[in-house]
Design a protein around this motif. Structure first.
Motif, mmCIF file in Angstrom:
data_model
loop_
_atom_site.group_PDB
_atom_site.id
_atom_site.type_symbol
_atom_site.label_atom_id
_atom_site.label_comp_id
_atom_site.label_asym_id
_atom_site.label_seq_id
_atom_site.Cartn_x
_atom_site.Cartn_y
_atom_site.Cartn_z
ATOM 1 N N ASP A 326 -8.449 17.976 -11.601
ATOM 2 C CA ASP A 326 -7.341 17.095 -11.292
ATOM 3 C C ASP A 326 -6.379 18.366 -10.763
ATOM 4 O O ASP A 326 -5.339 18.164 -9.845
ATOM 5 N N ARG A 329 -7.447 18.934 -7.147
ATOM 6 C CA ARG A 329 -6.923 17.978 -6.358
ATOM 7 C C ARG A 329 -5.545 18.176 -6.077
ATOM 8 O O ARG A 329 -4.956 17.742 -4.923
ATOM 9 N N ALA A 330 -4.713 18.342 -7.233
ATOM 10 C CA ALA A 330 -3.200 18.593 -6.742
ATOM 11 C C ALA A 330 -2.937 19.576 -5.825
ATOM 12 O O ALA A 330 -1.914 19.297 -5.083
ATOM 13 N N TRP A 347 -1.307 16.911 -10.923
ATOM 14 C CA TRP A 347 -1.711 15.663 -10.261
ATOM 15 C C TRP A 347 -0.999 14.458 -10.511
ATOM 16 O O TRP A 347 -0.855 13.572 -9.515
ATOM 17 N N GLY A 351 -0.069 12.811 -7.031
ATOM 18 C CA GLY A 351 -1.086 11.820 -6.786
ATOM 19 C C GLY A 351 -0.571 10.434 -6.455
ATOM 20 O O GLY A 351 -1.378 9.958 -5.836
#
Length: 370
Positions: A326, A329-330, A347, A351
């Motif tokens: 996570d 991805r952030a 995230w 997100g």
């Protein structure tokens, strides 16, 4: 009545020798030998005549032939020793005199000659240890490896006193030589010669080659060599097209010619190249601890001190490397959507929405249209 004719020639040759007509004596002995080539007495006496003419290499060859025909002839060893002594081949001369002394123990000449040889050998060894006078090598004429390319000449004086150079007969066989640090290789180009027709003898500084084919004029090659050799290590081989003779050098010096020259040259040692040192590579005998090497590299990277953007980039790389999915991805989403102005690790925060860019203080964000 060939033997009678040979005996008459021998008698005439002895008379010529007594009258000091040494050239005539050699010629008469040669004629007698042509008629009776197996009489050792003729060769021993011709050797003596050759010594009087200072034809020492020819004298050694004649003495060797006499010894070959009659190994018990003390006179032949005396002739050989005398000629070798004149050629400064003291060890060979001493050996010949010792052999003659064993055959004629009552002849004091052998004892005196052996003593002289021993004195000469001692002097020679001392001179090798302490070389006195030398000149530069350039004073020695450089010769081609094929000595036979130089046409031999002699001189003739006419009645008015003028001197004319007269070329001698061309040698029957061509020869050449090349050398290595430890040996000299002499090649005589004689095609189809039976091995039994070839005789090769070695002295300390003499090479004697005789090619005697039935029905043909004998060929003699008897040079006094440039340097000394080791007779017991020399060898030759009769091949289909040539005779190859390998002469083992006493010293690894460069021979500027095959034959001896009276001019003294600097002894030029031949440098034998040292073996090439090859680089050593890791082998199965010396295994590398790759785990230890990797840990050392990582430690060096960790301890490396960086400044400015490099330090900041490394900081973000370390966060990304150790982060969960996570967080990664952030970081990716915030960095891309903000055009590199925002980097978030949360995230849950980035997100669900688009991350807007944020310009640094004092700067303004602009959108580019494509």
């Amino acid at each position: 009545m060939a033997s009678t004719t040979a005996l008459d020639l021998e008698k005439s040759a002895k008379e010529a020798f007594i009258d000091d007509h040494f050239e005539l004596a050699v010629d008469l002995y040669s004629q007698a030998i042509d008629l009776n080539p197996n009489l050792p007495e003729l060769f021993a006496d011709r050797a003596q005549a050759n010594i009087k003419l200072s034809n020492f290499t020819e004298a050694v060859a004649d003495a060797n032939r006499a010894i070959e025909l009659d190994p018990s002839m003390a006179k032949a060893y005396l002739r050989k020793g005398t000629a070798c002594l004149k050629l400064e081949e003291y060890q060979t001369a001493k050996t010949a005199f010792q052999a003659g002394a064993a055959l004629a123990p009552g002849d004091s000449r052998f004892v005196n000659f052996i003593k002289e040889c021993e004195e000469r050998i001692t002097e020679e060894n001392a001179s090798f240890s302490n070389p006195s006078s030398v000149t530069t090598e350039s004073s020695v004429p450089q010769e081609l490896n094929s000595d036979s390319k130089n046409v031999p000449t002699t001189t003739a004086t006419s009645s008015n006193g003028s001197v004319t150079v007269v070329p001698l007969a061309k040698p029957k066989f061509r020869h050449e030589f090349y050398q290595k640090p430890e040996e000299v290789v002499v090649t005589i180009f004689a095609k189809g010669i039976p091995a039994k027709s070839v005789a090769v003898d070695y002295g300390e500084q003499i090479l004697s080659v005789t090619i005697d084919v039935p029905g043909e004029e004998p060929y003699h090659f008897q040079p006094r060599l440039f340097g000394k050799i080791i007779p017991e290590k020399c060898r030759y081989e009769v091949l289909s097209t040539k005779i190859e003779i390998r002469l083992a050098k006493v010293e690894a010096i460069h021979w500027t010619s095959l034959e001896y020259t009276k001019q003294v040259a600097v002894v030029q040692k031949i440098n034998v190249p040292a073996p090439v040192q090859r680089p050593s590579y890791p082998s199965s005998k010396h295994k590398i601890d790759w785990d230890k090497l990797e840990a050392q590299v990582k430690k060096e990277e960790k301890d490396e001190k960086l400044d400015g953007d490099a330090a900041l980039n490394k900081f973000f790389q370390d966060i990304y490397k150790d982060a969960d999915e996570d967080t990664r991805r952030a970081m990716q989403k915030s960095f891309v959507e903000s055009n590199g102005t925002v980097l978030s690790t949360n995230w849950k925060e980035v997100g669900t929405k688009k991350v807007e860019g944020s310009a640094p203080d004092g700067m303004e964000m602009k959108k580019w249209e494509y």
